[in-house]
Design a protein around this motif. Structure first.
Motif: not given
Length: 141
Positions: A62, A96-97, A7, A58, A99-100, A103
């Protein structure tokens, strides 16, 4: 030593990601038994200096079953027939994980039901009660 930009604020060093190639299962004929095309990507979430603590927590939540007890995230990719495509697939899934996880969750603001919704709920309870009371045994008068 390359840096992977996840990011705007998070960048991961290439040396933090460990790849190993294994034989893929499933159909593929003789090729599948000879060539190690599947990739197993390992990323130490707990030991990563690149991730802020909140993002790491986080990410561990996840990851679920993909996280080992040592805090290492393991991603396996074997959808493609070539090492390179499986490698890029696994890396993209990792990014992708992250980036998720980057947030932050939106804080829930507690709300109260409106007066109209309370009245509507009570009226429907009264109506339902009436319907159910009519189902009782017939009384002789």
């Amino acid at each position: 030593m390359a840096v992977i930009q996840v990011t705007d604020s998070i960048a991961i060093d290439d040396s933090e990601i460990e790849e190993s190639f294994i034989r893929a299962g499933g159909p593929g004929g003789q090729n599948v038994n000879k060539v190690a095309t599947a990739v197993q990507l390992r990323f130490d979430v707990r030991g990563s200096p690149s991730l802020p603590n909140a993002v790491a927590l986080r990410l561990m939540k996840l990851a679920g079953k993909r996280l080992t007890q040592d805090g290492v995230l393991v991603i396996s990719a074997q959808n493609f027939r070539t090492q390179e495509r499986n490698r890029s697939d696994a890396l993209e899934r990792l990014l992708e994980l992250i980036r998720e996880a980057a947030v932050p969750p939106v804080a829930r603001r507690p709300t109260k039901p409106s007066k109209a919704s309370k009245v509507k709920r009570l009226e429907s309870k009264v109506k339902r009660s009436g319907v159910k009371s009519m189902r009782g045994k017939v009384r002789d008068e």
